[in-house]
Design an enzyme around this catalytic site. Structure first.
Site, PDB file in Angstrom:
ATOM      1  N   TYR A  56       1.057  -0.993  -0.042  1.00 44.45           N
ATOM      2  CA  TYR A  56       0.293  -0.057  -0.225  1.00 44.45           C
ATOM      3  C   TYR A  56       0.795   1.201   0.050  1.00 44.45           C
ATOM      4  O   TYR A  56       1.623   1.729   0.934  1.00 44.45           O
ATOM      5  CB  TYR A  56      -0.654  -0.495   1.580  1.00 44.45           C
ATOM      6  CG  TYR A  56      -1.802  -1.186   0.910  1.00 44.45           C
ATOM      7  CD1 TYR A  56      -2.849  -2.018   0.263  1.00 44.45           C
ATOM      8  CD2 TYR A  56      -2.593  -1.183   2.217  1.00 44.45           C
ATOM      9  CE1 TYR A  56      -3.155  -2.469  -0.049  1.00 44.45           C
ATOM     10  CE2 TYR A  56      -3.499  -2.392   2.461  1.00 44.45           C
ATOM     11  CZ  TYR A  56      -4.048  -3.157   1.894  1.00 44.45           C
ATOM     12  OH  TYR A  56      -4.958  -3.995   1.723  1.00 44.45           O
ATOM     13  N   PRO A 204     -15.932  -3.540   2.528  1.00 42.60           N
ATOM     14  CA  PRO A 204     -17.332  -4.037   3.258  1.00 42.60           C
ATOM     15  C   PRO A 204     -18.740  -3.355   2.229  1.00 42.60           C
ATOM     16  O   PRO A 204     -19.738  -3.603   2.288  1.00 42.60           O
ATOM     17  CB  PRO A 204     -17.405  -3.988   4.444  1.00 42.60           C
ATOM     18  CG  PRO A 204     -16.818  -3.520   4.432  1.00 42.60           C
ATOM     19  CD  PRO A 204     -15.283  -3.574   3.573  1.00 42.60           C
ATOM     20  N   LEU A 205     -17.910  -2.412   1.738  1.00 44.01           N
ATOM     21  CA  LEU A 205     -19.080  -1.662   1.122  1.00 44.01           C
ATOM     22  C   LEU A 205     -19.303  -1.376  -0.135  1.00 44.01           C
ATOM     23  O   LEU A 205     -19.528  -0.175  -1.035  1.00 44.01           O
ATOM     24  CB  LEU A 205     -18.461   0.019   1.689  1.00 44.01           C
ATOM     25  CG  LEU A 205     -18.983   0.737   3.316  1.00 44.01           C
ATOM     26  CD1 LEU A 205     -17.930   1.600   3.703  1.00 44.01           C
ATOM     27  CD2 LEU A 205     -20.093  -0.165   3.991  1.00 44.01           C
ATOM     28  N   GLY A 206     -17.933  -2.364  -0.858  1.00 47.87           N
ATOM     29  CA  GLY A 206     -18.563  -2.244  -2.278  1.00 47.87           C
ATOM     30  C   GLY A 206     -17.364  -0.875  -3.189  1.00 47.87           C
ATOM     31  O   GLY A 206     -17.544  -0.733  -4.181  1.00 47.87           O
ATOM     32  N   ARG A 207     -16.350  -0.539  -1.959  1.00 52.13           N
ATOM     33  CA  ARG A 207     -15.500   0.019  -2.669  1.00 52.13           C
ATOM     34  C   ARG A 207     -15.822   1.558  -2.656  1.00 52.13           C
ATOM     35  O   ARG A 207     -15.489   1.851  -4.001  1.00 52.13           O
ATOM     36  CB  ARG A 207     -14.586  -0.874  -4.412  1.00 52.13           C
ATOM     37  CG  ARG A 207     -14.001  -1.926  -4.158  1.00 52.13           C
ATOM     38  CD  ARG A 207     -13.342  -2.106  -4.997  1.00 52.13           C
ATOM     39  NE  ARG A 207     -12.590  -2.989  -5.417  1.00 52.13           N
ATOM     40  CZ  ARG A 207     -11.452  -3.492  -4.633  1.00 52.13           C
ATOM     41  NH1 ARG A 207     -11.129  -3.362  -3.732  1.00 52.13           N
ATOM     42  NH2 ARG A 207     -10.733  -4.882  -4.413  1.00 52.13           N
ATOM     43  N   GLY A 208     -16.836   1.584  -2.147  1.00 48.93           N
ATOM     44  CA  GLY A 208     -17.360   2.458  -1.528  1.00 48.93           C
ATOM     45  C   GLY A 208     -19.152   2.451  -2.253  1.00 48.93           C
ATOM     46  O   GLY A 208     -19.553   3.549  -2.573  1.00 48.93           O
ATOM     47  N   GLY A 212     -23.640   4.133  -2.199  1.00 49.78           N
ATOM     48  CA  GLY A 212     -24.249   5.449  -2.529  1.00 49.78           C
ATOM     49  C   GLY A 212     -24.141   7.054  -3.442  1.00 49.78           C
ATOM     50  O   GLY A 212     -24.073   7.726  -4.202  1.00 49.78           O
TER      51      GLY A 212
END
Length: 330
Positions: A56, A204-208, A212
């Site tokens: 990273y 866990p947030l779908g890469r943002g 929405g």
């Protein structure tokens, strides 16, 4: 609200972790002083399970976290990874799982992190040229040497996890898991539950996307999500339906989409019988506070059903390379 969760192999961590990759240029440039303030806020708020990796920011993320550890090492459960050669923004050139590389990688990480031991050391991706048993044997030597306290594996198949667990206890599997990435539930999650291994969902947030707030059509040139099939214009348009369902449930609960997405994962863990500790990443301190709200959010059976049905309609692979993730090798 629980203050700690037992992942596996006796490793206790905060019930929500923090994904350090967000504090690198992978989604655009980042201010390092502001990033350090975000890390301190996470620990102040009870999010003490900090996740990073040697690649990273080309190692700069470990160096950033070292500044946190210098003041607060005893408050942090530290996870880092080895195995990938390259960077998220520029691309990867190789995957290494051989013993010689592992010995070099851990020493480099320890130096950058400014610590004498890593709480959880992950194999970041599977080197298909090296038997998983050999990789884990080399990792187990690091535990014997005191450089590492617990072992983890990322994006392994159920069979690979079983083979690895026969060599040394595995504390956690880290793989992508969210409302729109559920392939791990078929084989990997049941295997982890049977073996007493915890699960650490990344993205866990779908890469943002599940919040929405992401417009897939306006991602920057260096945003690595441009290479992921489900962010392609046609797929992203179709996948908006799952975001709409998440937002609808959030409105019913007077919550945010991020809180709903995280609460759904925690509910899946309870239903499937294993500890689940998501590691959402963010650059904004108020998002950490928002994410913590998921720990006290209860979804109704009807809401869980609606979210599950929405996930079935997701279009596009979660990875540009099927062998890169467990789904492609099962």
């Amino acid at each position: 609200m629980p203050t700690t969760v037992d992942l596996g192999d006796g490793l206790r961590v905060s019930p929500l972790g923090f994904g350090g990759m967000a504090l690198t240029p992978v989604y655009g440039e980042v201010d390092q002083e502001d990033a350090l303030r975000t890390l301190h806020h996470a620990v102040d708020s009870g999010v003490s399970f900090i996740d990073t990796a040697d690649i990273y920011g080309g190692g700069s993320n470990e160096e950033l976290i070292a500044r946190l550890l210098k003041e607060r090492r005893d408050e942090v459960q530290l996870a880092t990874k080895f195995g990938l050669v390259g960077t998220p923004t520029d691309g990867y050139t190789d995957i290494r799982g051989d013993a010689a590389y592992i010995r070099q990688a851990v020493d480099r990480s320890l130096q950058r992190l400014g610590t004498d031991a890593i709480d959880l050391y992950y194999m970041h991706r599977r080197d298909l040229r090296v038997p998983i048993v050999e990789t884990v044997e080399a990792m187990a030597e690091l535990v014997q040497q005191g450089k590492v306290r617990h072992l983890g594996l990322s994006e392994v198949t159920a069979q690979e996890l079983q083979e690895a667990s026969a060599v040394h206890p595995i504390a956690a599997v880290q793989s992508e898991w969210s409302i729109w990435s559920r392939d791990v539930e078929r084989n990997v999650v049941p295997a982890a539950a049977a073996l007493g291994v915890g699960f650490v969902p990344y993205s866990p947030l779908g890469r943002g996307f599940l919040t929405g707030t992401v417009d897939a059509s306006s991602l920057g040139e260096k945003d690595f999500r441009r290479r992921i099939p489900r962010f392609a214009p046609d797929a992203a348009g179709a996948n908006q339906a799952v975001v709409d369902t998440v937002r609808s449930v959030a409105n019913e609960l007077d919550a945010t989409p991020a809180q709903v997405a995280l609460a759904w994962l925690l509910a899946q863990g309870r239903q499937l019988g294993l500890p689940v500790v998501p590691i959402p990443g963010t650059r904004k301190r108020d998002r950490i506070d928002e994410n913590l709200g998921a720990l006290v959010l209860d979804l109704t059976p009807a809401q869980l059903d609606a979210l599950g049905e929405a996930s079935d309609a997701v279009v596009g692979s979660r990875s540009a390379d099927p062998n890169w993730v467990s789904e492609g090798r099962e």
